[in-house]
Design an enzyme around this catalytic site. Structure first.
Site, PDB file in Angstrom:
ATOM      1  N   ASP A 197    -101.194  43.831  51.450  1.00  0.00           N
ATOM      2  CA  ASP A 197     -99.667  42.955  51.529  1.00  0.00           C
ATOM      3  C   ASP A 197    -100.306  41.485  52.707  1.00  0.00           C
ATOM      4  OD1 ASP A 197     -97.200  43.101  51.394  1.00  0.00           O
ATOM      5  OD2 ASP A 197     -96.712  44.293  52.941  1.00  0.00           O
ATOM      6  N   HIS A 245     -89.020  48.524  47.859  1.00  0.00           N
ATOM      7  CA  HIS A 245     -88.272  47.931  48.608  1.00  0.00           C
ATOM      8  C   HIS A 245     -86.930  48.725  47.914  1.00  0.00           C
ATOM      9  CE1 HIS A 245     -89.607  44.789  50.891  1.00  0.00           C
ATOM     10  NE2 HIS A 245     -91.199  44.631  49.825  1.00  0.00           N
ATOM     11  N   HIS A 304     -96.002  51.051  49.401  1.00  0.00           N
ATOM     12  CA  HIS A 304     -96.153  50.134  50.921  1.00  0.00           C
ATOM     13  C   HIS A 304     -95.771  51.655  51.714  1.00  0.00           C
ATOM     14  CE1 HIS A 304     -92.673  47.901  50.967  1.00  0.00           C
ATOM     15  NE2 HIS A 304     -93.726  46.902  50.658  1.00  0.00           N
TER      16      HIS A 304
END
Length: 405
Positions: A285, A198, A219
């Site tokens: 996730d 992020h 991810h």
């Protein structure tokens, strides 16, 4: 001594498929993997795999929820529900993953995970390998479906108390945040897999993070920087991003959400070709909508987490904006193999041995090998879960019976 033998299947090893395999388990550990039927001891409980694939249990290092619960609900019941839900999809070890939340919410989650881990019994579902401290140290504008109001920069007085619980084994922080260097160094000293996620970080910020112990990116392609986003933040000349840094550094690993919704087949295949199965993990996730009907759900704490909508195939934060996955690891393996074009043994490796190696638990789990825990998944020829064994105990609808056939 209880002895279990699985025969008449194809064992999925890290480097190949072994046909007509024999897997022998004594009590809770594997004692033999090969093809010699003569190794089946007299009096053993024999399981006929009937042509199924015999796989090691899946290991998920990035998982938020399932079965209607999110680990950030912060209760033993919620964490237990998540563990039971994912065990039905072949995951035998998981790392409950925080979302953004208040300090109290994160501590409640950590305490619940410690209690579930320490009280694990044969009816508790997947084992907890550790916690993935994921939120709250995200960059503004890269929070995805997480609640941005509780994003913050890492402060030693706060994050050290998280690590003091002794259960954090994976630790994420956006590399460009003030305090990231101290976070990375401290997490490295704790023996964690240290990750960047992020984030809108540049090549130089990634390189600084690497120098401080960061070795993984969450991810791939999701909520991460690219050359254009870094230019928008830092101007010209254009600079490298997380993408280029991970692809160029052979020591960096990453992960993909192979649900068929987050990434197109060519991206799944590209990630595997660039990083290889020893540096690419499959993760779910997954949110609380796993095995639940389509509808509106909370991501993160049920009291004040952000809302998302599940259509039964993926989560949506809003139109065009994905919100985590709603599928288990068995689906990820099928997709990576069938749609991503990855050989089956490598797709399984990415869901087993590779995450186990990256988190330092591969001595005990992650492959079918003598001395490892008897965590075994039988997959049909279409790669659907038929049976799951955790520590040699067969799971069935969330209830375990030792070597039940």
């Amino acid at each position: 001594m209880t002895i279990l033998c699985i025969i008449n299947g194809t064992a999925v090893l890290p480097d190949r498929l072994l046909r007509d395999a024999v897997v022998v388990c004594r009590d809770e550990r594997i004692s033999y993997v090969g093809t010699a039927r003569s190794r089946v001891p007299a009096g053993a409980k024999v399981i006929d795999a009937k042509g199924a694939y015999i796989c090691p249990g899946f290991v998920d290092i990035h998982i938020h929820g399932g079965g209607g619960a999110d680990v950030m609900d912060g209760t033993v019941d919620a964490v237990s529900t998540v563990c039971q839900s994912h065990s039905r999809h072949g995951t035998t070890t998981l790392f409950p993953t925080t979302s953004t939340g208040t300090d109290d919410q994160i501590h409640a989650m950590l305490a619940a995970c410690v209690e579930v881990r320490d009280g694990w019994t044969v009816d508790a579902g997947s084992k907890i390998g550790g916690v993935h401290l994921y939120g709250p140290y995200f960059a503004k504008g890269k929070v995805g479906c997480h609640n941005e109001s509780v994003c913050r920069t890492p402060k030693a007085a706060e994050f050290r108390r998280y690590f003091d619980t002794g259960i954090v084994r994976v630790a994420t922080c956006a590399a460009e945040l003030p305090g990231a260097a101290a976070f990375y160094r401290y997490a490295t000293k704790q023996g964690c897999l240290v990750t960047c996620g992020h984030s809108n970080s540049s090549w130089s910020e990634m390189d600084a993070g690497f120098a401080n112990g960061m070795r993984h990116v969450d991810h791939f392609w999701c909520a991460m920087s690219n050359v254009s986003s870094v230019r928008n933040r830092l101007g010209v000349p254009m600079q490298g991003s997380m993408l280029e840094y991970v692809l160029s550094n052979p020591e960096m690993s990453t992960e993909v959400i192979a649900d068929g919704k987050h990434l197109a087949p060519e991206l799944l295949n590209f990630a595997w070709r660039m990083k290889g199965s020893q540096r690419l993990c499959l993760v779910t996730d997954c949110n609380r909508a796993l095995d639940m009907p389509p509808g509106r759900y909370r991501f993160g704490p049920k009291s004040d987490g952000s809302w998302f909508t599940s259509d039964g195939e993926v989560g949506w934060a809003s139109t065009g904006s994905l919100a985590s996955a709603v599928m288990g690891m068995d689906h990820m393996v099928r997709t990576m193999h069938k749609i991503g074009g990855v050989p089956l043994h490598e797709a399984v490796r990415m869901a087993t041995l590779t995450p186990a190696e990256r988190t330092g638990i591969d001595e005990h789990v992650g492959s079918l090998a003598k001395g490892k825990q008897a965590d075994i998944v039988l997959l049909s020829k279409t790669l659907k879960v038929k049976q799951v064994y955790i520590n040699g105990h067969r799971t069935k609808k969330g209830v375990r019976t030792l070597f039940e056939c």
